[in-house]
Design a protein around this motif. Structure first.
Motif, short mmCIF file in Angstrom:
data_model
loop_
_atom_site.label_atom_id
_atom_site.label_comp_id
_atom_site.label_asym_id
_atom_site.label_seq_id
_atom_site.Cartn_x
_atom_site.Cartn_y
_atom_site.Cartn_z
N VAL A 196 0.71 -1.19 0.12
CA VAL A 196 0.10 -0.09 0.01
C VAL A 196 1.01 1.35 0.07
N ALA A 197 1.96 1.27 0.58
CA ALA A 197 2.79 2.39 0.78
C ALA A 197 3.65 2.48 -0.44
N LEU A 198 3.94 1.65 -1.13
CA LEU A 198 4.67 1.82 -2.61
C LEU A 198 3.81 2.29 -3.34
N ALA A 199 2.23 1.75 -3.37
CA ALA A 199 1.26 2.32 -4.47
C ALA A 199 0.94 3.63 -4.29
N GLN A 200 1.15 4.24 -3.37
CA GLN A 200 0.49 5.73 -3.19
C GLN A 200 1.45 6.53 -2.35
N LYS A 201 0.95 7.80 -1.82
CA LYS A 201 1.61 8.80 -1.04
C LYS A 201 1.38 8.93 0.52
N GLU A 202 0.48 8.40 0.76
CA GLU A 202 0.23 8.49 2.18
C GLU A 202 0.99 7.50 3.11
N LYS A 203 1.16 7.98 4.47
CA LYS A 203 1.96 7.39 5.14
C LYS A 203 1.17 5.94 5.71
N VAL A 204 1.69 4.81 5.61
CA VAL A 204 1.23 3.53 6.22
C VAL A 204 1.91 2.97 7.22
N ILE A 205 1.29 2.78 8.44
CA ILE A 205 1.72 1.94 9.79
C ILE A 205 1.28 0.58 9.50
N SER A 206 2.31 -0.22 9.55
CA SER A 206 1.90 -1.66 9.68
C SER A 206 1.88 -2.28 11.28
N ILE A 207 0.82 -2.87 11.76
CA ILE A 207 1.27 -3.20 13.21
C ILE A 207 1.23 -4.94 12.86
N ASP A 208 2.46 -5.49 13.28
CA ASP A 208 2.86 -6.86 13.16
C ASP A 208 2.96 -7.33 14.48
N GLY A 209 3.23 -8.66 14.68
CA GLY A 209 3.74 -9.42 15.77
C GLY A 209 4.83 -10.00 15.74
N VAL A 213 -15.31 -6.86 3.15
CA VAL A 213 -15.21 -5.81 1.88
C VAL A 213 -15.50 -4.54 2.20
N VAL A 214 -16.27 -4.44 3.41
CA VAL A 214 -16.59 -3.15 3.91
C VAL A 214 -15.33 -2.67 4.31
N ILE A 215 -14.57 -3.13 5.15
CA ILE A 215 -13.16 -2.86 5.73
C ILE A 215 -12.23 -2.43 4.71
N ARG A 216 -12.11 -3.17 3.46
CA ARG A 216 -11.29 -2.98 2.34
C ARG A 216 -11.94 -1.70 1.73
N ASP A 217 -12.95 -1.60 1.39
CA ASP A 217 -13.59 -0.30 0.65
C ASP A 217 -13.42 0.86 1.26
N ARG A 218 -13.75 1.03 2.57
CA ARG A 218 -13.63 2.34 3.30
C ARG A 218 -12.31 2.75 3.59
N PHE A 219 -11.29 1.73 3.45
CA PHE A 219 -9.93 2.01 3.78
C PHE A 219 -9.44 2.52 2.32
N MET A 220 -9.83 1.91 1.24
CA MET A 220 -9.44 2.39 -0.09
C MET A 220 -9.86 3.88 -0.49
N LYS A 221 -11.15 4.11 0.06
CA LYS A 221 -11.87 5.26 -0.25
C LYS A 221 -11.01 6.42 0.39
N SER A 222 -10.53 6.12 1.90
CA SER A 222 -9.93 7.08 2.47
C SER A 222 -8.37 7.22 1.81
N LEU A 223 -7.91 6.18 1.29
CA LEU A 223 -6.75 6.77 0.92
C LEU A 223 -7.02 7.21 -0.62
N GLU A 224 -7.84 6.89 -1.45
CA GLU A 224 -7.94 7.55 -2.55
C GLU A 224 -8.29 9.07 -2.48
N ALA A 225 -9.06 9.42 -1.31
CA ALA A 225 -9.38 10.90 -0.96
C ALA A 225 -8.25 11.63 -0.61
N ARG A 226 -7.35 11.23 0.15
CA ARG A 226 -5.93 11.73 0.48
C ARG A 226 -5.24 11.98 -0.52
N ASN A 227 -5.18 10.98 -1.61
CA ASN A 227 -4.14 11.04 -2.63
C ASN A 227 -4.94 11.87 -3.85
N ALA A 228 -6.13 12.35 -3.65
CA ALA A 228 -6.56 13.05 -4.88
C ALA A 228 -5.77 14.39 -5.02
#
Ligand SMILES: [Mg+2]
Length: 187
Positions: free
Chosen positions: A56-69, A172-187
Motif C-alpha cells: 500500500v505504501a509503495l502504491a501511493q503517497k500517504e503514510k502507512v503503519i503496519s502493526i505486526d507481531g 469488503v466494507v473494511i477494504r472499501d472504506r480503507f481504499m476510499k480514505s486513501l483515494e481521497a487523501r491522494n486526490a
C-alpha cells in the motif's frame, strides 16, 4: 505493559494515519478501542500485515503503519529482506514483540528466546531499525513518523491478552472504506 495497552497508548499517534493491523487479537483490540476507516483489519492471512502495508505504501503517497507481531514476522520471514530492498519512506513497520503467539494462547515464540527481530531486520538490510520498550512506543512511533524515513520498530512488551469481541464487519466494507480514505487523501 501487554499488547493491548501498547495499542491503546498509540491511538493518539496513529491519529488519522492509515494503519494495517495484524490478524487476530491485535485487530480486534484496535477495532474495539479506536475503529475508523483508516484502519485495515486483517481477518485472514497470518504474517502478511507487513507485506500488505509495504504494498500500500509503495502504491501511493500517504503514510502507512503496519502493526505486526513477532509470531507473524517469524511466520513470514521473507518480508524483512523484501522491505529492506523496496524502500518506501512512507512506510513504518511496528512489530509488537511480546515473545508469544498471542492470538492462539500465548505459546512462546523464538523472538522471546534467542532470536532478535531487531538484529534480523538489520541483517536483512533495513536501514532504520529501532528497538524500544513498551512505555517508549508512542514517542518512538511519533519520531519515526516525523522522520519521513522507512522505519522498522521492534517494541518489546509482556505477553497477555484481554477479552475482546470478534470483528463482525464485512471484510469488503473494511477494504472499501480503507481504499476510499486513501483515494481521497491522494486526490
Ligand atoms: Mg506475539
Amino acid at each position: 505493559m501487554i499488547r493491548s495497552e501498547v495499542i491503546k497508548s498509540l491511538l493518539p499517534v496513529f491519529a488519522d494515519h492509515h494503519v494495517v493491523c495484524n490478524i487476530g487479537l491485535p485487530s480486534q483490540e484496535l477495532h474495539l478501542m479506536g475503529d475508523k476507516p483508516t484502519n485495515f483489519y486483517m481477518l485472514g492471512t497470518m504474517g502478511l500485515s507487513s507485506s500488505i502495508g509495504l504494498g500500500v505504501a509503495l502504491a501511493q503517497k500517504e503514510k502507512v503503519i503496519s502493526i505486526d507481531g513477532d509470531g507473524s514476522v517469524l511466520t513470514n520471514f521473507g518480508t524483512l529482506p523484501t522491505i529492506a530492498n523496496n524502500v518506501a519512506d512512507n512506510f513504518i513497520l511496528l512489530i509488537i514483540d511480546n515473545g508469544s503467539y498471542g492470538s492462539t494462547g500465548d505459546q512462546p515464540t523464538y523472538a522471546g528466546m534467542k532470536t532478535s527481530l531487531t538484529a534480523v531486520a538489520t541483517a536483512c538490510g533495513c536501514e532504520n531499525v529501532i528497538e524500544c520498550q513498551a512505555e517508549e512506543a508512542p514517542a518512538t512511533l511519533q519520531k519515526a513518523i516525523d522522520s519521513n524515513k522507512m522505519t522498522v520498530i521492534v517494541c518489546k512488551c509482556e505477553s497477555g491478552n484481554i477479552k475482546v469481541p470478534v470483528i463482525t464487519m464485512d471484510p469488503v466494507v473494511i477494504r472499501d472504506r480503507f481504499m476510499k480514505s486513501l483515494e481521497a487523501r491522494n486526490a
